[in-house]
Enzyme design. Structure first.
Site, short mmCIF file in Angstrom:
data_model
loop_
_atom_site.label_atom_id
_atom_site.label_comp_id
_atom_site.label_asym_id
_atom_site.label_seq_id
_atom_site.Cartn_x
_atom_site.Cartn_y
_atom_site.Cartn_z
N TYR A 130 31.02 82.68 41.57
CA TYR A 130 32.16 83.27 40.85
C TYR A 130 31.66 84.35 39.89
O TYR A 130 32.16 85.48 39.87
CB TYR A 130 32.90 82.16 40.09
CG TYR A 130 33.84 82.65 39.01
CD1 TYR A 130 34.99 83.37 39.34
CD2 TYR A 130 33.59 82.39 37.66
CE1 TYR A 130 35.86 83.81 38.35
CE2 TYR A 130 34.45 82.82 36.67
CZ TYR A 130 35.59 83.54 37.01
OH TYR A 130 36.44 83.97 36.04
N SER A 136 34.55 87.98 33.09
CA SER A 136 34.42 86.65 32.50
C SER A 136 33.09 86.53 31.77
O SER A 136 32.09 87.14 32.19
CB SER A 136 34.49 85.61 33.62
OG SER A 136 34.05 84.36 33.14
N1 LIG Z 1 41.48 81.28 32.23
C1 LIG Z 1 40.24 81.53 31.81
O1 LIG Z 1 39.65 80.78 31.06
C2 LIG Z 1 39.51 82.78 32.27
C3 LIG Z 1 38.25 83.06 31.70
C4 LIG Z 1 37.57 84.20 32.13
C5 LIG Z 1 38.14 85.05 33.06
N2 LIG Z 1 39.36 84.75 33.60
C6 LIG Z 1 39.91 85.65 34.59
O2 LIG Z 1 41.24 85.98 34.23
C7 LIG Z 1 42.02 86.17 35.41
C8 LIG Z 1 43.27 85.31 35.35
O3 LIG Z 1 42.87 83.95 35.26
P1 LIG Z 1 43.90 82.75 35.11
O4 LIG Z 1 43.25 81.72 34.28
O5 LIG Z 1 45.23 83.27 34.74
O6 LIG Z 1 43.93 82.22 36.60
P2 LIG Z 1 45.15 81.76 37.55
O7 LIG Z 1 44.53 81.12 38.75
O8 LIG Z 1 46.12 80.96 36.79
O9 LIG Z 1 45.78 83.14 37.97
C9 LIG Z 1 45.30 83.92 39.03
C10 LIG Z 1 46.48 84.29 39.91
O10 LIG Z 1 45.99 85.15 40.94
C11 LIG Z 1 46.66 84.81 42.13
N3 LIG Z 1 45.82 85.21 43.25
C12 LIG Z 1 44.64 84.69 43.62
N4 LIG Z 1 44.19 85.27 44.74
C13 LIG Z 1 45.11 86.22 45.07
C14 LIG Z 1 45.22 87.16 46.11
N5 LIG Z 1 44.29 87.25 47.09
N6 LIG Z 1 46.30 87.98 46.16
C15 LIG Z 1 47.25 87.91 45.20
N7 LIG Z 1 47.21 87.02 44.19
C16 LIG Z 1 46.16 86.19 44.12
C17 LIG Z 1 46.87 83.32 42.08
O11 LIG Z 1 47.95 82.89 42.88
C18 LIG Z 1 47.12 83.09 40.59
O12 LIG Z 1 48.51 83.03 40.31
C19 LIG Z 1 41.11 85.88 36.59
O13 LIG Z 1 40.58 87.10 37.05
C20 LIG Z 1 40.01 85.04 35.97
O14 LIG Z 1 38.80 85.15 36.70
C21 LIG Z 1 40.06 83.64 33.22
#
Ligand SMILES: NC(=O)c1ccc[n+]([C@@H]2O[C@H](COP(=O)([O-])OP(=O)(O)OC[C@H]3O[C@@H](n4cnc5c(N)ncnc54)[C@H](O)[C@@H]3O)[C@@H](O)[C@H]2O)c1
Length: 361
Positions: free
Chosen positions: A176, A151
């Protein structure tokens, strides 16, 4: 130094996507199902209740629809990334060739009061993935490429001081961000020690249809349509590089098919590890982002044209864990893949508002 790339393609691959019921993961899987003419996609997610699991079930429904039309196989496994034995079994039984690790506990804000929630998915879970990738290669071709989500939050206090990659990321402003930084260094060490090709993607503020309800544009739509106030941080004076979901997915798909090889462009030995920022490379002011959102919520018919937005805004100081300026360096990804996200906030928020209207109908 530029890496040579090993071109993997998508067909015939066994692709493990973790967090595939999440915002980015579900969009990625739907796109993969459309593109792949063979192979398998395994979606691993524990459907946790950090936000309403109904939205995750809805996304799984969209994936199931796409899977019906696809020539690739699709399998959903509900489980916890921190469950080491379960993960071991997945590596043994399904033999992934490409992994996209997206499962994580997100949010800089949530980490203030819930740091423990990050240890399972972001630390133990991430370790289970790299360790699984390592053992998958014991006497087998095993994992050919591990792509993982980092991120732009990792930039922390040094964002303004250091431009270009690699940045100094030693001063995270949230726990985070600290876990995401640790992922980057764990990954590098495994890539160097065991020769596993890995690519880290520092994603920046991804938004769009079926997004995350804990993020500003979605919570504002929820709050305003229920006549509740929406907190606006730092009086709206923030600059963020907002990345539309389809652009983020395009970048992930481009990256996953091209594994960094163990030589550089001069044929010299190199650690097969790459790291990129994913964003437009330009920022939008939060005030402009919010006013565009307001207009699109009105034009989609979610809110009336005379809705008093100002009455439902609560201007708050930025908490110390919030980055008020975020900008990505798109140079390296553009050089390697000829792609830079370019969807404007107008186009992206329009699509979000149209989806929101339909989802809540
Ligand atoms: N959305 C953003 O703006 C953004 C920005 C930077 C980085 N990210 C990274 O991208 C990735 C996806 O983000 P997102 O926005 O889709 O988030 P999200 O929360 O919608 O998706 C994450 C998924 O991971 C699952 N999860 C969490 N803990 C878990 C575990 N212990 N075992 C199995 N599944 C688990 C959750 O149920 C969820 O469905 C993450 O790693 C996040 O840190 C997202």
């Amino acid at each position: 130094m530029k890496h040579n790339k090993t071109i993997l393609g998508l067909d015939h691959q066994n692709i493990l996507v973790t967090g595939g019921a999440g915002f980015i993961g579900a969009s990625l899987i739907i796109r993969l199902l459309k593109e792949m003419t063979s192979g398998q996609i395994i979606n691993f997610d524990n459907i946790n209740d950090y936000y309403d699991p109904k939205l995750k079930e809805y996304r799984l429904g969209l994936i199931d629809e796409a899977a019906k039309e696809s020539s690739a196989n699709y399998l959903f496994i509900k489980g916890n990334l921190a469950d080491t034995n379960l993960l071991r079994g997945i590596f043994i039984n399904y033999k992934p060739s490409i992994i996209v690790n997206l499962a994580a506990q997100e949010s800089d804000e949530y980490a203030i009061d819930h740091p423990t929630a990050y240890i399972g998915p972001n630390i133990i879970g991430f370790f289970n993935i790299i360790e699984g990738a390592r053992h998958s290669r014991d006497g087998h071709p095993g994992v050919q490429h591990l792509v993982y989500a980092s991120s732009t939050s990792v930039y922390g206090d040094n964002r303004e001081k250091t431009q270009g990659i690699p940045f100094d990321i030693d001063h995270p402003v949230s726990f985070y961000a600290a876990t995401k930084k640790s992922n980057e260094v764990y990954a590098y060490s495994y890539s160097r020690l065991y020769g596993i090709p890995m690519t880290g993607l520092r994603l920046s503020s991804v938004y769009g249809p079926a997004g995350r309800p804990d993020t500003l544009y979605y919570s504002a739509a929820d709050n305003w349509s229920s006549k509740r106030s929406q907190a606006i941080i730092n009086n709206g004076s923030c600059n963020k590089d907002f990345t539309y979901i389809d652009d983020a997915v395009e970048a992930i798909i481009k990256a996953m098919q091209n594994a960094p090889s163990n030589t550089d462009e001069n044929g010299q030995p190199a650690v097969p590890y790459a790291l990129y920022d994913i964003g437009k490379g330009t920022t939008d002011n939060l005030t402009d982002f919010i006013s565009t959102l307001q207009e699109e919520l009105v034009s989609a018919g979610i809110l009336p044209s005379d809705f008093d937005f100002e009455a439902y805004k609560e201007y708050v100081e930025a908490q110390p864990n919030i980055l008020v300026s975020e900008k990505t360096n798109t140079k390296y990804f553009a050089e390697d893949f000829g792609f830079t996200p370019s969807t404007t906030i107008r186009e992206g928020l329009k699509k979000f508002a149209e989806w929101y209207k339909e989802y809540n109908a």
